[in-house]
Write a protein that holds these residues in place. Structure first.
Motif, short mmCIF file in Angstrom:
data_model
loop_
_atom_site.label_atom_id
_atom_site.label_comp_id
_atom_site.label_asym_id
_atom_site.label_seq_id
_atom_site.Cartn_x
_atom_site.Cartn_y
_atom_site.Cartn_z
N SER A 39 1.37 -1.98 4.93
CA SER A 39 0.82 -0.65 4.72
C SER A 39 0.96 -0.23 3.26
N ILE A 40 0.14 0.74 2.86
CA ILE A 40 0.23 1.28 1.51
C ILE A 40 1.60 1.89 1.27
N ALA A 41 2.14 2.54 2.29
CA ALA A 41 3.46 3.17 2.15
C ALA A 41 4.54 2.12 1.89
N SER A 42 4.48 1.00 2.59
CA SER A 42 5.47 -0.07 2.38
C SER A 42 5.35 -0.63 0.97
N PHE A 43 4.11 -0.83 0.52
CA PHE A 43 3.88 -1.33 -0.84
C PHE A 43 4.41 -0.35 -1.87
N GLN A 44 4.22 0.94 -1.60
CA GLN A 44 4.69 1.96 -2.53
C GLN A 44 6.21 2.00 -2.58
N ILE A 45 6.86 1.87 -1.44
CA ILE A 45 8.33 1.87 -1.41
C ILE A 45 8.89 0.65 -2.14
N ALA A 46 8.29 -0.53 -1.88
CA ALA A 46 8.74 -1.75 -2.56
C ALA A 46 8.57 -1.62 -4.08
N GLY A 47 7.42 -1.10 -4.50
CA GLY A 47 7.20 -0.89 -5.93
C GLY A 47 8.18 0.10 -6.52
N GLY A 48 8.51 1.13 -5.77
CA GLY A 48 9.48 2.12 -6.24
C GLY A 48 10.85 1.51 -6.44
N ILE A 49 11.25 0.61 -5.53
CA ILE A 49 12.55 -0.04 -5.66
C ILE A 49 12.60 -0.93 -6.90
N VAL A 50 11.53 -1.69 -7.13
CA VAL A 50 11.47 -2.55 -8.33
C VAL A 50 11.53 -1.70 -9.59
N VAL A 99 -1.12 -6.22 -22.16
CA VAL A 99 -2.30 -5.47 -21.73
C VAL A 99 -3.28 -6.38 -20.99
N ILE A 100 -3.45 -7.62 -21.47
CA ILE A 100 -4.35 -8.57 -20.79
C ILE A 100 -3.83 -8.88 -19.39
N ILE A 101 -2.53 -9.14 -19.27
CA ILE A 101 -1.95 -9.45 -17.96
C ILE A 101 -2.04 -8.24 -17.03
N ALA A 102 -1.76 -7.05 -17.56
CA ALA A 102 -1.87 -5.84 -16.74
C ALA A 102 -3.30 -5.63 -16.27
N PHE A 103 -4.26 -5.89 -17.15
CA PHE A 103 -5.67 -5.76 -16.78
C PHE A 103 -6.02 -6.73 -15.65
N ALA A 104 -5.58 -7.98 -15.77
CA ALA A 104 -5.87 -8.98 -14.73
C ALA A 104 -5.25 -8.58 -13.40
N VAL A 105 -4.01 -8.09 -13.43
CA VAL A 105 -3.34 -7.69 -12.20
C VAL A 105 -4.06 -6.51 -11.55
N LEU A 106 -4.44 -5.52 -12.35
CA LEU A 106 -5.09 -4.33 -11.80
C LEU A 106 -6.50 -4.64 -11.29
N VAL A 107 -7.21 -5.53 -11.97
CA VAL A 107 -8.53 -5.93 -11.48
C VAL A 107 -8.39 -6.66 -10.15
N PHE A 108 -7.38 -7.51 -10.04
CA PHE A 108 -7.15 -8.20 -8.77
C PHE A 108 -6.91 -7.21 -7.63
N PHE A 109 -6.06 -6.22 -7.90
CA PHE A 109 -5.78 -5.23 -6.86
C PHE A 109 -6.99 -4.36 -6.58
N ALA A 110 -7.79 -4.09 -7.62
CA ALA A 110 -8.99 -3.28 -7.41
C ALA A 110 -10.01 -4.00 -6.54
N ALA A 129 -5.53 1.64 -8.46
CA ALA A 129 -6.62 0.66 -8.52
C ALA A 129 -7.16 0.36 -7.13
N VAL A 130 -6.27 0.24 -6.14
CA VAL A 130 -6.70 -0.04 -4.76
C VAL A 130 -7.48 1.14 -4.20
N VAL A 131 -6.93 2.35 -4.34
CA VAL A 131 -7.54 3.53 -3.72
C VAL A 131 -8.87 3.88 -4.38
N LEU A 132 -8.91 3.94 -5.72
CA LEU A 132 -10.13 4.36 -6.41
C LEU A 132 -11.26 3.36 -6.24
N SER A 133 -10.93 2.07 -6.22
CA SER A 133 -11.98 1.07 -6.03
C SER A 133 -12.35 0.93 -4.56
#
Length: 231
Positions: A94-105, A70-81, A152-156
């Motif tokens: 692009s956001i779309a490229s990031f989304q596709i890469a994340g989907g593959i992982v 949870v601590i690591i996830a928080f740090a990662v999400l704050v960084f992206f925010a 985190a990126v979009v809302l912030s």
């Protein structure tokens, strides 16, 4: 009737109405952010993954893995925010490229869940490290997955010119992460309740669901790129 008093009351009522509307709009925005983070972080959906990858750990090591994840996830999400939008722009990603890469992982991880490749050995106290498990697959991509990073990126990013609003967004995210941590800390009781066989079944079912979510991420990004109707 005193016209002066009537005007003063009307003015006060108008001010109170504006303040009430502003508060309602703020609470509505916080509620929308809470629901968004709840969906993308998916505290309930994280539990089967946690039970599967920590099946052989001691209770103390399991709690340590939960807190670290949870601590690591928080740090990662704050960084992206705070820096995700600028980082992606600087790298011309692009956001779309990031989304596709994340989907593959996420899809590759889902396959390992389906085939049971992520389970621990018979002697986890020798082979398993709570920190390693906390980083992958718990913090990334189970908790801070591509959907959570994008949220985190979009809302912030919508409030990047308003520091207070951005801090409130991060606070809402923190509340959902605290709920996630609470659920994971209760995993020992749930593990004893469902047993090893039940955990294996849940792990494979969740693997199928995660695979479907990963494909949905990829198809949604592709549809947006090609201006196709929503899937």
């Amino acid at each position: 009737m005193d016209i002066g008093r009537l005007g003063t009351r009307r003015a006060a009522a108008a001010v109170c109405g504006l303040l009430y509307t502003g508060d309602a709009m703020n609470w509505s925005e916080r509620l929308q952010e809470f629901v968004t983070f709840w969906v993308v972080l998916d505290p309930i959906g994280t539990l089967p993954v946690f039970l599967a990858v920590t099946a052989g750990l001691s209770p103390a090591a399991r709690r340590k893995a939960a807190v670290l994840a949870v601590i690591i996830a928080f740090a990662v999400l704050v960084f992206f925010a705070l820096a995700g939008h600028f980082l992606l722009n600087a790298m011309d990603v692009s956001i779309a490229s990031f989304q596709i890469a994340g989907g593959i992982v996420l899809f590759l991880f889902a396959l390992s869940m389906i085939h049971g490749g992520h389970t621990q050995s018979a002697h986890p106290e020798i082979d398993a490290n709570p920190m390693d498990i906390a980083v992958y697959p718990l913090a990334i991509p189970s908790i801070a997955g591509p959907g959570a990073m994008l949220a985190a990126v979009v809302l912030s990013d919508d409030a990047r010119h308003d520091v207070t609003d951005r801090m409130l967004t991060l606070g809402t995210m923190s509340v959902v992460l605290l709920v996630t941590l609470t659920i994971l800390l209760c995993a020992g009781f749930l593990s004893r309740l469902i047993g090893r066989g039940g955990g294996a079944i849940i792990s494979r079912v969740m693997g199928m669901i995660l695979a479907a979510m990963a494909i949905d991420l990829i198809l949604s990004a592709t549809a947006g790129w090609l201006n196709l109707p929503p899937i």
